[in-house]
Design an enzyme around this catalytic site. Structure first.
Site, PDB file in Angstrom:
ATOM      1  NE  ARG A   1      -4.102  -6.181   5.632  1.00 13.58           N
ATOM      2  CZ  ARG A   1      -3.334  -5.782   4.637  1.00 13.58           C
ATOM      3  NH1 ARG A   1      -2.030  -5.796   4.775  1.00 13.58           N
ATOM      4  NH2 ARG A   1      -3.853  -5.365   3.522  1.00 13.58           N
TER       5      ARG A   1
ATOM      6  CG  ASP B   1       1.943  -3.778  11.039  1.00 14.39           C
ATOM      7  OD1 ASP B   1       2.754  -3.277  10.230  1.00 14.39           O
ATOM      8  OD2 ASP B   1       1.007  -4.519  10.700  1.00 14.39           O
TER       9      ASP B   1
ATOM     10  CG  ASP C   1       3.987  -7.322   7.034  1.00 14.40           C
ATOM     11  OD1 ASP C   1       3.525  -6.597   6.130  1.00 14.40           O
ATOM     12  OD2 ASP C   1       3.264  -7.990   7.793  1.00 14.40           O
TER      13      ASP C   1
ATOM     14  CB  THR D   1       3.366  -0.244   7.038  1.00 15.10           C
ATOM     15  OG1 THR D   1       1.983  -0.429   7.364  1.00 15.10           O
ATOM     16  CG2 THR D   1       4.183  -0.572   8.265  1.00 15.10           C
TER      17      THR D   1
ATOM     18  NE  ARG E   1      -2.505  -4.033  -0.729  1.00 19.61           N
ATOM     19  CZ  ARG E   1      -1.965  -3.471   0.341  1.00 19.61           C
ATOM     20  NH1 ARG E   1      -0.877  -3.978   0.877  1.00 19.61           N
ATOM     21  NH2 ARG E   1      -2.514  -2.399   0.874  1.00 19.61           N
TER      22      ARG E   1
ATOM     23  NE  ARG F   1      -2.545   3.150   1.299  1.00 18.56           N
ATOM     24  CZ  ARG F   1      -3.125   2.013   0.849  1.00 18.56           C
ATOM     25  NH1 ARG F   1      -3.567   1.127   1.722  1.00 18.56           N
ATOM     26  NH2 ARG F   1      -3.237   1.782  -0.414  1.00 18.56           N
TER      27      ARG F   1
ATOM     28  CG  ASP G   1      -1.453  -1.078   8.737  1.00 26.49           C
ATOM     29  OD1 ASP G   1      -2.231  -0.120   8.577  1.00 26.49           O
ATOM     30  OD2 ASP G   1      -1.597  -2.170   8.156  1.00 26.49           O
TER      31      ASP G   1
ATOM     32  N   GLY H   1       0.836  -1.206   0.000  1.00 25.47           N
ATOM     33  CA  GLY H   1       0.000   0.000   0.000  1.00 25.47           C
ATOM     34  C   GLY H   1       0.865   1.248   0.000  1.00 25.47           C
TER      35      GLY H   1
ATOM     36  NE  ARG I   1     -26.823  13.471  14.139  1.00 25.05           N
ATOM     37  CZ  ARG I   1     -26.944  14.154  13.019  1.00 25.05           C
ATOM     38  NH1 ARG I   1     -25.876  14.689  12.445  1.00 25.05           N
ATOM     39  NH2 ARG I   1     -28.125  14.309  12.454  1.00 25.05           N
TER      40      ARG I   1
HETATM   41  O1  F6P Z   1      -1.315  -2.268   5.019  1.00 20.43           O
HETATM   42  C1  F6P Z   1      -1.686  -0.943   4.972  1.00 20.43           C
HETATM   43  C2  F6P Z   1      -3.156  -0.787   4.745  1.00 20.43           C
HETATM   44  O2  F6P Z   1      -3.319   0.581   4.650  1.00 20.43           O
HETATM   45  C3  F6P Z   1      -4.057  -1.442   5.789  1.00 20.43           C
HETATM   46  O3  F6P Z   1      -4.230  -0.642   6.929  1.00 20.43           O
HETATM   47  C4  F6P Z   1      -5.328  -1.630   5.008  1.00 20.43           C
HETATM   48  O4  F6P Z   1      -6.073  -2.727   5.507  1.00 20.43           O
HETATM   49  C5  F6P Z   1      -4.842  -1.926   3.640  1.00 20.43           C
HETATM   50  O5  F6P Z   1      -3.581  -1.320   3.511  1.00 20.43           O
HETATM   51  C6  F6P Z   1      -5.757  -1.443   2.540  1.00 20.43           C
HETATM   52  O6  F6P Z   1      -5.180  -1.761   1.341  1.00 20.43           O
HETATM   53  P1  F6P Z   1      -5.731  -1.462  -0.137  1.00 20.43           P
HETATM   54  O7  F6P Z   1      -4.882  -0.372  -0.668  1.00 20.43           O
HETATM   55  O8  F6P Z   1      -5.512  -2.741  -0.857  1.00 20.43           O
HETATM   56  O9  F6P Z   1      -7.162  -1.060  -0.032  1.00 20.43           O
END
Ligand code: F6P
Length: 344
Positions: A171, A129, A103, A125, A72, A278, A127, A10, A162
């Site tokens: 993820r 992680d 990763d 990333t 990917r 992103r 994430d 990503g 609300r």
């Molecule tokens: O791995 C990074 C990430 O942004 C995750 O948080 C998310 O689940 C995924 O990529 C979404 O990926 P895509 O670009 O395939 O929608």
């Protein structure tokens, strides 16, 4: 020497800062640079690999996305995939590679190194992680996006009394949800590391109302688990080449918002931040560290190192084996998550 650069997985804000850093340091040390297009896909068959000139990396520091494109694609899944990647890189005269990724991308990088091709990674990333490193390109910007969204949602939530459910990326881990939630003053943060039940969530909302707090902001990571809602969540979506399902398809934010409204009668809305997290220009932190680690990666390559990755540790640059950052996902520790309960 000719140094190749590749961005995989990503995209994340700060990739271009890293590409620029790798290229600029390589030029400065008297080397040539090639850009691999579209992640590992660009290393298969004849290859999509072009020379990068100084002009190609000019003006890209503040740009989101990646000028090289990404994918990917997982060559390890293809027959003789790793050997074919090495062959393609060599065919294009590439002597060493700097793959920038998370990763998945870095697991392929480790395989290239094992196959004898000089490879030094750079951590990326949103994430956040990857193990060992305190910095992954894109995370800081993503947290900024979540924070700004929560600031904006606070005013409208407060005006309408609300409950706002905000679904964010993450993820297997809840770093974006947790840090964005803390920075944006979320009232409840639900992440994959620590399950909450629907009754927990409902009790929390009632307690806040009882204290005269007429609105609530719930941040939920896309991969979080709320046992009572599992049945309603989107089923097994199609998997990518690394075996990951598209978690956004689970729709946890939407399902949670409906359940909250049903159980409490409180008017509830959902916001799914998705790929906004992103996109766009990288934060200063992402630019600075992408730059530092990109430069460090080239220096390692020129030094003859392979199978390693520069990371941030204790505020400085350190170098560890690639295998160290990919062996397991770095998860949010309990003591950090508990911090959120001070502000409920
Ligand atoms: O791995 C990074 C990430 O942004 C995750 O948080 C998310 O689940 C995924 O990529 C979404 O990926 P895509 O670009 O395939 O929608």
């Amino acid at each position: 020497m000719r140094i190749g650069i590749l961005t995989g997985g990503g995209d994340a804000p700060g990739l271009n800062a890293a590409i620029r850093a790798v290229a600029r340091r390589a030029f400065q040390l008297g080397h040539r640079v090639s850009g691999v297009k579209n992640g590992w896909a660009g290393c298969l068959e004849e290859g999509l690999i072009d020379e990068l000139m100084p002009a190609d990396v000019r003006g890209i520091l503040p740009l989101g996305g990646t000028i090289l494109g990404t994918s990917r694609t997982n060559p390890a899944k293809e027959r003789d995939g790793i050997a074919r990647v090495v062959k393609t890189l060599k065919h294009h005269g590439v002597d060493a590679l700097v793959p920038i990724g998370g990763d998945d991308t870095l697991s392929v990088a480790a395989r290239l190194h094992e196959a004898g091709f000089p490879t030094v990674g750079v951590p990326k990333t949103i994430d956040n992680d990857l193990a060992a490193t305190e910095f992954c390109i894109g995370f800081d910007t993503a947290v900024g996006v979540v924070t700004e969204a929560l600031d904006r949602l606070h005013t409208t939530a407060s005006a309408h009394h609300r409950v706002m459910v905000v679904e964010v990326m993450g993820r297997d881990t809840g770093w974006v949800a947790l840090m964005g939630g803390i920075a944006g003053g979320a009232d409840l943060i639900i992440i994959p590391e620590f399950d909450l039940t629907l009754p927990d969530v409902v009790a929390h909302l009632y307690r806040r109302r009882g204290e005269g707090k007429l609105f609530s902001i719930i941040v939920v990571a896309e991969g979080a688990k709320i046992p009572e809602l599992e049945r309603e969540l989107g089923g097994e979506a199609e998997k990518d080449a690394f075996g990951h399902t598209r978690l956004a398809k689970r729709g946890i934010g939407d399902i949670l918002a409906s359940a909250v409204e049903r159980e409490t009668g409180f008017e509830t809305r959902v916001t799914v931040l998705g790929h906004l997290q992103r996109g766009g220009s990288p934060s200063p932190v992402d630019r600075i560290w992408a730059t530092r680690l990109g430069v460090a990666a080239v220096e390692l390559i020129v030094d003859g190192k392979s199978g390693v990755i520069p990371i941030r540790r204790n505020g400085g640059v350190e170098v560890v084996p690639l295998t160290e950052v990919i062996t397991e996902s770095r998860r949010v520790p309990k003591e950090l998550y508990d911090l959120t309960y001070v502000f409920v």
